[in-house]
Motif scaffolding. Structure first.
Motif, PDB file in Angstrom:
ATOM      1  N   VAL A 118       0.800  -1.185  -0.109  1.00 57.88           N
ATOM      2  CA  VAL A 118       0.173  -0.041   0.091  1.00 57.88           C
ATOM      3  C   VAL A 118       1.016   1.252   0.018  1.00 57.88           C
ATOM      4  CG1 VAL A 118      -1.735   1.352   1.334  1.00 57.88           C
ATOM      5  CG2 VAL A 118      -1.970  -1.227   1.153  1.00 57.88           C
ATOM      6  N   ILE A 119       1.904   1.153   0.982  1.00 60.03           N
ATOM      7  CA  ILE A 119       2.773   2.315   0.974  1.00 60.03           C
ATOM      8  C   ILE A 119       3.475   2.540  -0.471  1.00 60.03           C
ATOM      9  CG2 ILE A 119       4.747   3.320   1.927  1.00 60.03           C
ATOM     10  CD1 ILE A 119       3.805   1.967   4.439  1.00 60.03           C
ATOM     11  N   SER A 120       3.980   1.343  -0.948  1.00 61.76           N
ATOM     12  CA  SER A 120       4.597   1.553  -2.307  1.00 61.76           C
ATOM     13  C   SER A 120       3.726   2.189  -3.576  1.00 61.76           C
ATOM     14  CB  SER A 120       5.181   0.140  -2.765  1.00 61.76           C
ATOM     15  OG  SER A 120       6.174  -0.284  -1.683  1.00 61.76           O
ATOM     16  N   VAL A 121       2.407   1.536  -3.300  1.00 60.77           N
ATOM     17  CA  VAL A 121       1.530   2.182  -4.568  1.00 60.77           C
ATOM     18  C   VAL A 121       1.460   3.830  -4.161  1.00 60.77           C
ATOM     19  CG1 VAL A 121      -0.831   1.822  -5.221  1.00 60.77           C
ATOM     20  CG2 VAL A 121       0.521  -0.230  -4.745  1.00 60.77           C
ATOM     21  N   LEU A 122       0.918   4.006  -3.102  1.00 57.83           N
ATOM     22  CA  LEU A 122       0.908   5.511  -2.434  1.00 57.83           C
ATOM     23  C   LEU A 122       2.090   6.235  -3.103  1.00 57.83           C
ATOM     24  CD1 LEU A 122      -1.528   4.981   0.545  1.00 57.83           C
ATOM     25  CD2 LEU A 122      -1.982   5.796  -1.621  1.00 57.83           C
ATOM     26  N   GLY A 123       3.241   5.795  -2.713  1.00 63.03           N
ATOM     27  CA  GLY A 123       4.407   6.553  -3.047  1.00 63.03           C
ATOM     28  C   GLY A 123       4.521   6.471  -4.526  1.00 63.03           C
ATOM     29  N   LEU A 158       2.312   6.723  -7.114  1.00 59.88           N
ATOM     30  CA  LEU A 158       1.183   7.857  -7.321  1.00 59.88           C
ATOM     31  C   LEU A 158       1.576   8.965  -7.062  1.00 59.88           C
ATOM     32  CD1 LEU A 158      -2.156   5.793  -6.432  1.00 59.88           C
ATOM     33  CD2 LEU A 158      -1.099   6.295  -8.900  1.00 59.88           C
ATOM     34  N   ILE A 159       2.124   9.280  -5.988  1.00 58.56           N
ATOM     35  CA  ILE A 159       2.459  10.795  -5.645  1.00 58.56           C
ATOM     36  C   ILE A 159       3.858  10.864  -6.357  1.00 58.56           C
ATOM     37  CG2 ILE A 159       3.755  11.764  -3.738  1.00 58.56           C
ATOM     38  CD1 ILE A 159       1.985  10.621  -1.643  1.00 58.56           C
TER      39      ILE A 159
END
Length: 87
Positions: A6-11, A13-14
């Motif tokens: 989840v953190i990797s995907v959000l990172g 996307l950012i």
């Protein structure tokens, strides 16, 4: 899901938004709406400050601030009418 995923995907996307750029039209709409809600809260504050001598009080919350901010003065009058006739 794993928190690392989840953190990797959000990172990602950012990072993608930083490279490509954020779409400005939706962000502008959100910003203008937030300003209108704040103006609505200010309308209601002054209504409550001056209306207490006439027995008028409209609680300030996100819903009433949004109605008065997005609809303007007619929205404030509508809230006063609803408040006096309902209660």
């Amino acid at each position: 899901m794993d928190p690392i995923v989840v953190i990797s995907v959000l990172g990602g996307l950012i990072f993608l938004l930083l490279i490509i750029g954020a779409p400005t039209k939706p962000l502008r709409f959100i910003g203008q709406s937030a300003v209108k809600v704040l103006i609505g809260a200010i309308f209601l504050f002054f209504l409550n400050a001056f209306g207490t001598s006439f027995g008028i009080y409209v609680p300030i919350n996100i819903a009433t601030a949004a109605v008065s901010g997005l609809l303007g003065i007619p929205g404030v009058f509508a809230l006063v009418a609803i408040q006096t006739w309902i209660i």
